[in-house]
Design a protein around this motif. Structure first.
Motif, mmCIF file in Angstrom:
data_model
loop_
_atom_site.group_PDB
_atom_site.id
_atom_site.type_symbol
_atom_site.label_atom_id
_atom_site.label_comp_id
_atom_site.label_asym_id
_atom_site.label_seq_id
_atom_site.Cartn_x
_atom_site.Cartn_y
_atom_site.Cartn_z
ATOM 1 N N GLY A 108 0.812 -1.217 0.000
ATOM 2 C CA GLY A 108 0.000 0.000 0.000
ATOM 3 C C GLY A 108 0.839 1.259 0.000
ATOM 4 N N LEU A 109 1.972 1.234 0.700
ATOM 5 C CA LEU A 109 2.875 2.385 0.671
ATOM 6 C C LEU A 109 3.438 2.611 -0.725
ATOM 7 C CD1 LEU A 109 4.879 1.965 3.994
ATOM 8 C CD2 LEU A 109 3.332 3.818 3.389
ATOM 9 N N VAL A 110 3.827 1.533 -1.388
ATOM 10 C CA VAL A 110 4.358 1.647 -2.753
ATOM 11 C C VAL A 110 3.270 2.145 -3.703
ATOM 12 C CG1 VAL A 110 5.353 0.340 -4.666
ATOM 13 C CG2 VAL A 110 6.092 -0.117 -2.327
ATOM 14 N N LEU A 111 2.071 1.603 -3.564
ATOM 15 C CA LEU A 111 0.953 2.059 -4.393
ATOM 16 C C LEU A 111 0.614 3.517 -4.132
ATOM 17 C CD1 LEU A 111 -1.444 -1.002 -4.322
ATOM 18 C CD2 LEU A 111 -0.314 -0.050 -6.317
ATOM 19 N N SER A 112 0.758 3.954 -2.888
ATOM 20 C CA SER A 112 0.498 5.356 -2.566
ATOM 21 C C SER A 112 1.439 6.266 -3.336
ATOM 22 C CB SER A 112 0.654 5.608 -1.065
ATOM 23 O OG SER A 112 -0.323 4.935 -0.346
ATOM 24 N N LEU A 113 2.699 5.878 -3.415
ATOM 25 C CA LEU A 113 3.657 6.691 -4.174
ATOM 26 C C LEU A 113 3.317 6.707 -5.664
ATOM 27 C CD1 LEU A 113 6.976 5.645 -2.418
ATOM 28 C CD2 LEU A 113 5.717 7.790 -2.168
ATOM 29 N N ALA A 114 2.949 5.556 -6.212
ATOM 30 C CA ALA A 114 2.595 5.491 -7.628
ATOM 31 C C ALA A 114 1.334 6.308 -7.912
ATOM 32 C CB ALA A 114 2.400 4.044 -8.050
ATOM 33 N N LEU A 115 0.353 6.207 -7.046
ATOM 34 C CA LEU A 115 -0.884 6.956 -7.253
ATOM 35 C C LEU A 115 -0.699 8.442 -6.992
ATOM 36 C CD1 LEU A 115 -3.182 4.246 -5.815
ATOM 37 C CD2 LEU A 115 -3.467 5.284 -8.061
ATOM 38 N N LEU A 116 0.212 8.779 -6.121
ATOM 39 C CA LEU A 116 0.542 10.186 -5.929
ATOM 40 C C LEU A 116 1.157 10.763 -7.203
ATOM 41 C CD1 LEU A 116 0.343 12.263 -3.681
ATOM 42 C CD2 LEU A 116 2.655 11.685 -3.019
ATOM 43 N N ALA A 117 1.953 9.955 -7.898
ATOM 44 C CA ALA A 117 2.519 10.391 -9.181
ATOM 45 C C ALA A 117 1.411 10.577 -10.220
ATOM 46 C CB ALA A 117 3.548 9.378 -9.672
ATOM 47 N N THR A 118 0.405 9.706 -10.229
ATOM 48 C CA THR A 118 -0.682 9.880 -11.200
ATOM 49 C C THR A 118 -1.496 11.133 -10.901
ATOM 50 O OG1 THR A 118 -2.262 8.494 -9.987
ATOM 51 C CG2 THR A 118 -0.873 7.403 -11.632
ATOM 52 N N VAL A 119 -1.673 11.449 -9.629
ATOM 53 C CA VAL A 119 -2.372 12.684 -9.273
ATOM 54 C C VAL A 119 -1.543 13.892 -9.716
ATOM 55 C CG1 VAL A 119 -3.146 14.109 -7.335
ATOM 56 C CG2 VAL A 119 -3.707 11.687 -7.403
#
Length: 141
Positions: A108-119
């Protein structure tokens, strides 16, 4: 002298079961978050239509923000459940649910970083520079 053995109270075992069920919410949120990331990346071509830059579509905004909310929620729930278990004296280290939730929280932490990049990409400038398929002008007359 050792204290006599006592059976666990029904409320203690019920709270342990509820805590372990709550841990299963963490991997569920991470799976939803990963699905939203895949959907967001699949809809990346929504920004152009007939060589015109339209900007990000509404579904790109929804999937980016909802995915970020799910991944951050998974990590927050994991931390909150661990603290609750320590405070109540539950056995936080036992059970396959704990291991699954901990691994999911790291993902979830890794996904948070990836999704933060998409935002971030949602609000960044036009990647084509406003030229509307400018590379096509070199190929087509």
């Amino acid at each position: 002298m050792t204290p006599p053995l006592q059976a666990p109270s029904p409320s203690a075992s019920a709270s342990t079961v509820a805590w372990r069920r709550g841990l299963l919410l963490v991997p569920l949120l991470v799976v939803v978050s990963a699905g939203l990331l895949v959907a967001r990346l699949a809809w990346d071509a929504d920004t152009f239509q007939a060589c015109r830059y339209l900007g990000p579509s509404a579904r790109m905004y929804v999937t980016s923000w909802a995915g970020l909310a799910c991944s951050v929620s998974a990590v927050v729930i994991q931390v909150a459940l661990r603290r609750t278990a320590r405070r109540r004296g539950l056995d936080a280290g036992a059970g396959w649910q704990r291991g699954l939730a901990a691994a999911a929280a790291v993902l979830g932490l890794v996904l948070s970083l990836a999704l933060l990049a998409t935002v971030y990409w949602l609000y960044s400038a036009d990647p084509a520079g406003g030229g509307d398929c400018s590379g096509m002008r070199l190929i087509l007359p």
